[in-house]
Design a protein around this motif. Structure first.
Motif, PDB file in Angstrom:
ATOM      1  N   ILE A  94       0.780  -1.241  -0.008  1.00 39.97           N
ATOM      2  CA  ILE A  94       0.018  -0.076  -0.025  1.00 39.97           C
ATOM      3  C   ILE A  94       0.871   1.366   0.205  1.00 39.97           C
ATOM      4  O   ILE A  94       1.555   1.726   1.000  1.00 39.97           O
ATOM      5  CB  ILE A  94      -1.062   0.149   1.306  1.00 39.97           C
ATOM      6  CG1 ILE A  94      -1.814  -1.166   1.093  1.00 39.97           C
ATOM      7  CG2 ILE A  94      -1.643   1.242   1.311  1.00 39.97           C
ATOM      8  CD1 ILE A  94      -2.798  -1.325   2.442  1.00 39.97           C
ATOM      9  N   PHE A  95       0.811   1.975  -1.064  1.00 39.72           N
ATOM     10  CA  PHE A  95       1.530   3.166  -1.311  1.00 39.72           C
ATOM     11  C   PHE A  95       0.846   4.331  -0.997  1.00 39.72           C
ATOM     12  O   PHE A  95      -0.401   4.397  -1.061  1.00 39.72           O
ATOM     13  CB  PHE A  95       1.960   3.436  -2.582  1.00 39.72           C
ATOM     14  CG  PHE A  95       2.807   2.326  -3.491  1.00 39.72           C
ATOM     15  CD1 PHE A  95       4.128   2.830  -3.477  1.00 39.72           C
ATOM     16  CD2 PHE A  95       2.663   1.231  -3.862  1.00 39.72           C
ATOM     17  CE1 PHE A  95       5.304   1.959  -3.830  1.00 39.72           C
ATOM     18  CE2 PHE A  95       3.508   0.361  -4.302  1.00 39.72           C
ATOM     19  CZ  PHE A  95       4.638   0.852  -4.312  1.00 39.72           C
ATOM     20  N   ARG A  96       1.362   5.253  -0.051  1.00 39.83           N
ATOM     21  CA  ARG A  96       0.840   6.530   0.272  1.00 39.83           C
ATOM     22  C   ARG A  96       1.242   7.696  -0.382  1.00 39.83           C
ATOM     23  O   ARG A  96       2.975   7.884   0.032  1.00 39.83           O
ATOM     24  CB  ARG A  96       0.504   6.221   1.981  1.00 39.83           C
ATOM     25  CG  ARG A  96      -0.439   5.240   2.383  1.00 39.83           C
ATOM     26  CD  ARG A  96      -0.779   5.363   3.810  1.00 39.83           C
ATOM     27  NE  ARG A  96      -1.552   4.279   4.202  1.00 39.83           N
ATOM     28  CZ  ARG A  96      -1.404   3.222   4.298  1.00 39.83           C
ATOM     29  NH1 ARG A  96       0.014   2.699   4.145  1.00 39.83           N
ATOM     30  NH2 ARG A  96      -2.274   2.250   4.496  1.00 39.83           N
ATOM     31  N   PHE A  97       0.731   8.754  -0.717  1.00 38.20           N
ATOM     32  CA  PHE A  97       1.285   9.957  -1.316  1.00 38.20           C
ATOM     33  C   PHE A  97       1.498  11.018  -0.549  1.00 38.20           C
ATOM     34  O   PHE A  97       0.724  12.179  -0.557  1.00 38.20           O
ATOM     35  CB  PHE A  97       0.573  10.069  -2.616  1.00 38.20           C
ATOM     36  CG  PHE A  97       0.206   9.258  -3.705  1.00 38.20           C
ATOM     37  CD1 PHE A  97       1.139   9.323  -4.871  1.00 38.20           C
ATOM     38  CD2 PHE A  97      -0.543   7.998  -3.585  1.00 38.20           C
ATOM     39  CE1 PHE A  97       1.027   8.114  -5.733  1.00 38.20           C
ATOM     40  CE2 PHE A  97      -0.446   7.173  -4.606  1.00 38.20           C
ATOM     41  CZ  PHE A  97       0.236   7.027  -5.669  1.00 38.20           C
ATOM     42  N   HIS A  98       2.471  10.798   0.684  1.00 37.87           N
ATOM     43  CA  HIS A  98       2.618  11.941   1.458  1.00 37.87           C
ATOM     44  C   HIS A  98       3.381  13.006   1.021  1.00 37.87           C
ATOM     45  O   HIS A  98       3.073  14.215   1.293  1.00 37.87           O
ATOM     46  CB  HIS A  98       3.254  11.341   2.737  1.00 37.87           C
ATOM     47  CG  HIS A  98       2.404  10.287   3.433  1.00 37.87           C
ATOM     48  ND1 HIS A  98       1.545  10.678   4.382  1.00 37.87           N
ATOM     49  CD2 HIS A  98       2.954   8.925   3.732  1.00 37.87           C
ATOM     50  CE1 HIS A  98       0.823   9.583   4.775  1.00 37.87           C
ATOM     51  NE2 HIS A  98       1.682   8.661   4.451  1.00 37.87           N
ATOM     52  N   ALA A  99       4.667  12.673   0.152  1.00 39.03           N
ATOM     53  CA  ALA A  99       5.360  13.518  -0.241  1.00 39.03           C
ATOM     54  C   ALA A  99       6.201  13.314  -1.402  1.00 39.03           C
ATOM     55  O   ALA A  99       6.418  12.035  -1.741  1.00 39.03           O
ATOM     56  CB  ALA A  99       6.283  14.424   0.717  1.00 39.03           C
ATOM     57  N   ALA A 100       6.535  14.096  -2.374  1.00 38.61           N
ATOM     58  CA  ALA A 100       7.395  14.053  -3.506  1.00 38.61           C
ATOM     59  C   ALA A 100       8.893  13.454  -3.258  1.00 38.61           C
ATOM     60  O   ALA A 100       9.188  12.450  -3.993  1.00 38.61           O
ATOM     61  CB  ALA A 100       7.362  15.113  -4.471  1.00 38.61           C
TER      62      ALA A 100
END
Length: 161
Positions: A88-94
């Motif tokens: 599960i990937f979470r898009f917190h920051a680039a």
């Protein structure tokens, strides 16, 4: 041949001693790196599901998802490495790609090989280390993809809480 042997690293996959959800990460990334991971998921044909809150949506471009307002709910991308193994990937920051795996799904040599193959694919695509830290022990990786060795390597001794 396997990158790692289950008997040598099973201690890193014991939910009772290292936590259930280790942190898997790639540091020093960019929007382009995130897009490369999204492209890799599509190219490999891994089953995936992108969602924002309760809404399931088509997988967007990385630039769009990472430019959302700061107070927006954090989107996630579920990627099934096999029928029984989920990341599960979470898009917190680039600047950091991070994802979770459930250690209960990574028991035994066969599933370890699936997991190592996934880390290797990401590491090769990005040309960067992919590291797995025990849950809550950020910055102390147990294993990861070594770019120069082009394989998954053990980075720490046995961890016991």
């Amino acid at each position: 041949m396997a990158d790692l042997l289950w008997d040598d690293v099973s201690c890193f996959f014991d939910p009772d001693s290292v936590g259930l959800l280790p942190d898997v990460r790639v540091a020093n990334t960019s929007v382009e790196d995130w897009q490369a991971v999204l492209d890799l998921v599509a190219e490999k044909g891994w089953k995936c599901q992108y969602s924002e809150g309760e809404a399931v949506l088509p997988v967007p471009r990385a630039e769009g998802v990472l430019s959302r307002p700061a107070d927006a709910e954090c989107p996630e991308l579920r990627v099934w490495l096999s029928a029984d193994v989920l990341a599960i990937f979470r898009f917190h920051a680039a600047d950091e790609i991070d994802f979770d795996v459930d250690l209960r799904e990574l028991q035994g040599q066969e599933r370890l090989d699936v997991f190592c193959g996934f880390l290797r694919e990401i590491g090769r695509r990005l040309g960067k280390p992919v590291l797995m830290d025990p849950e809550g022990d950020y910055g102390h990786p147990a294993l990861g993809f070594d770019v120069e060795a082009d394989q998954i390597v053990r980075l720490a001794g046995p961890q016991v809480r």
